[in-house]
Design a protein around this motif. Structure first.
Motif, PDB file in Angstrom:
ATOM      1  N   SER A   1       0.817  -1.217   0.000  1.00  0.00           N
ATOM      2  CA  SER A   1       0.000   0.000   0.000  1.00  0.00           C
ATOM      3  C   SER A   1       0.849   1.265   0.000  1.00  0.00           C
ATOM      4  O   SER A   1       0.414   2.309  -0.493  1.00  0.00           O
ATOM      5  N   ARG A   2       2.065   1.201   0.542  1.00  0.00           N
ATOM      6  CA  ARG A   2       2.907   2.393   0.523  1.00  0.00           C
ATOM      7  C   ARG A   2       3.482   2.655  -0.866  1.00  0.00           C
ATOM      8  O   ARG A   2       3.727   3.812  -1.239  1.00  0.00           O
ATOM      9  N   ASN A   3       3.676   1.610  -1.668  1.00  0.00           N
ATOM     10  CA  ASN A   3       4.425   1.748  -2.913  1.00  0.00           C
ATOM     11  C   ASN A   3       3.604   1.588  -4.182  1.00  0.00           C
ATOM     12  O   ASN A   3       4.041   2.015  -5.249  1.00  0.00           O
ATOM     13  N   ASN A   4       2.432   0.977  -4.099  1.00  0.00           N
ATOM     14  CA  ASN A   4       1.588   0.837  -5.286  1.00  0.00           C
ATOM     15  C   ASN A   4       1.002   2.196  -5.667  1.00  0.00           C
ATOM     16  O   ASN A   4       0.489   2.931  -4.822  1.00  0.00           O
TER      17      ASN A   4
ATOM     18  N   GLU B   1       4.424  -1.979  -8.041  1.00  0.00           N
ATOM     19  CA  GLU B   1       4.244  -0.532  -7.947  1.00  0.00           C
ATOM     20  C   GLU B   1       3.322   0.014  -9.025  1.00  0.00           C
ATOM     21  O   GLU B   1       2.565   0.954  -8.783  1.00  0.00           O
ATOM     22  N   GLN B   2       3.337  -0.572 -10.215  1.00  0.00           N
ATOM     23  CA  GLN B   2       2.662   0.021 -11.364  1.00  0.00           C
ATOM     24  C   GLN B   2       1.265  -0.533 -11.637  1.00  0.00           C
ATOM     25  O   GLN B   2       0.397   0.184 -12.123  1.00  0.00           O
ATOM     26  N   ASP B   3       1.021  -1.814 -11.349  1.00  0.00           N
ATOM     27  CA  ASP B   3      -0.162  -2.502 -11.861  1.00  0.00           C
ATOM     28  C   ASP B   3      -1.345  -2.458 -10.906  1.00  0.00           C
ATOM     29  O   ASP B   3      -1.205  -2.169  -9.712  1.00  0.00           O
ATOM     30  N   ASP B   4      -2.514  -2.774 -11.461  1.00  0.00           N
ATOM     31  CA  ASP B   4      -3.672  -3.197 -10.689  1.00  0.00           C
ATOM     32  C   ASP B   4      -3.992  -4.613 -11.150  1.00  0.00           C
ATOM     33  O   ASP B   4      -3.249  -5.200 -11.940  1.00  0.00           O
TER      34      ASP B   4
END
Length: 454
Positions: free
Chosen positions: A109-112, A334-337
């Motif tokens: 949650s800190r990095n996404n 970090e980048q995706d959902d």
């Protein structure tokens, strides 16, 4: 197990997680009674606005637990600091595993980027933020009465999934007037020509045309009703916007569930393997608990017809790390959902290994495998995630008499409407819109259908 037994390992697990490359905000851990755990899970937050629908959910969860279908080990709320509530009935091994699992969630949650964007707009201190909302609503109850406040909450919570995460949490209202058309290249010539004829000269009175409301189909129904309901009072508007803020907070949890649970499961397994300070028996018990968490099916069934997000996400992250390395995995995290994660990284080999397939289930219990084509499998997994799990409904027009027109676009995700539920939602919303509402949709045959309230 005493609190001291469990908490004596927390700092050491946090230190190990940091050394292993996890980057997380501080997490406040607290052991709470099982009944309070269930309340937190149902309400979504430790303190939240009061509403009868949460009681219905609580009863359902209670029945599920008594039937042996579910057990809550922890509930975690991302933020700075994060908050993790652990069941007081957990044993030492379970809490050691859960602590490592929570730190995986905290790193995610800190990095996404999706989490960072939504938390940055709402609040990193969501527990306190939601408690403020609850206090404001309690004050409204004291001032306006429970019945009036409940009417507003009925409507707002019925629309809680209908937000537009591509917009900002704090949005300006639409422009009141249409923008003036851009001038043509020969405007100067036209002005000089008109000046030759006094009757053709402009009168000097500029008539501006009011813009249509909405100027385009508006998916953010909570925002739209809060800003354009003809007679909505300010306290009612505040309740709608409070529900909307909390929906923005919950959206990343929903949109990254497979990734997030898989990432946390990958890291609790990895940290357990490296935690040589954990007693042997507690380690063995924790590994057994891990196996129960990431097994293919979340309940005691013999055939895997429902995907366990822990199992699928864990299996995908293990393969990605093994194939491409941890740094590449962190870049994806970090980048995706879930949409990008499933489409880009659930390949044919892993789908076959996990025996994933599309199926149809008849009322008599018979199951028929339709296909195991990869793209179809991806979309079957992702179908419930479109549009926050809700049908795609937009505000498309406000008539001169104040009637609100809504349009259901089933071409986006192929999702139909539950007509009985849709009528109830229209009734709820009409009570705060205070004008008629018309919903345009289609029936099972694909023909046009209108639902109205009142």
């Amino acid at each position: 197990m005493s609190a001291e037994d469990w908490k004596s390992y927390t700092a050491r697990i946090e230190e190990l997680a940091t050394r292993s490359g996890l980057n997380f905000h501080p997490v406040d851990f607290e052991a709470v009674p099982d009944s309070f755990m269930m309340e937190i899970a149902v309400y979504g937050l430790p303190v939240r606005m009061p509403h009868w629908s949460f009681g219905v959910r609580y009863i359902y969860q209670l029945i599920q637990r008594h039937m042996g279908h579910s057990r809550l080990f922890e509930v975690v709320f991302p933020g700075n600091p994060g908050h993790a509530y652990l069941a007081a009935s957990n044993g030492l091994a379970e809490n050691i595993l859960v602590t490592a699992h929570v730190l995986g969630h905290a790193d995610f949650s800190r990095n996404n980027l999706l989490f960072r964007r939504c938390q940055g707009q709402v609040s990193e201190r969501i527990v306190e933020h939601a408690a403020n909302h609850a206090r404001q609503i309690q004050q409204a109850i004291e001032q306006y009465g429970m019945q009036r406040v409940e009417t507003v909450l009925d409507a707002a919570l019925a629309l809680e999934q209908h937000i537009d995460v591509d917009q900002q949490v704090r949005r300006e209202r639409y422009p009141e007037y249409e923008s003036e058309p851009k001038g043509l290249a020969d405007d100067e010539f036209r002005k000089r020509f008109a000046a030759l004829d006094p009757e053709a000269a402009p009168s000097g009175v500029q008539i501006r045309k009011r813009a249509a409301v909405p100027p385009h189909p508006e998916r953010d129904l909570l925002w739209f009703v809060a800003n354009y309901a003809p007679e909505m009072e300010s306290w009612e508007r505040d309740i709608f916007l409070a529900v909307r803020e909390e929906s923005f907070y919950f959206y990343p949890v929903f949109a990254t569930q497979i990734m997030n649970e898989g990432w946390a499961s990958y890291w609790h397994a990895r940290l357990l393997r490296e935690a040589d300070f954990v007693p042997q028996q507690a380690y063995v018990d924790a590994i057994k608990c891990h196996s129960d968490v990431v097994r293919p099916v979340a309940a005691d069934q013999q055939v895997a017809l429902n995907i366990n997000p822990y199992h699928l996400g864990f299996s995908m992250w293990e393969k990605i790390v093994e194939r491409d390395g941890l740094e590449a995995a962190r870049g994806i995290m970090e980048q995706d959902d879930d949409f990008a994660f499933i489409r880009n990284h659930l390949d044919r080999e892993l789908a076959d290994e996990l025996e994933l397939f599309r199926f149809s289930a008849r009322n008599d219990g018979q199951v028929k495998v339709l296909e195991n084509e990869l793209t179809g499998l991806h979309e079957a997994i992702l179908a419930p995630k479109y549009n926050f799990g809700a049908p795609t409904v937009s505000a498309t027009r406000v008539r001169t008499d104040g009637t609100l027109e809504l349009t259901h676009d089933n071409s986006v995700d192929g999702r139909g409407l539950d007509l009985e539920r849709s009528r109830r939602v229209l009734d709820y919303v009409q009570r705060v819109w205070r004008r008629p509402i018309v919903l345009h949709t289609v029936n099972q045959a694909g023909s046009g259908l209108e639902l109205t309230a009142p």
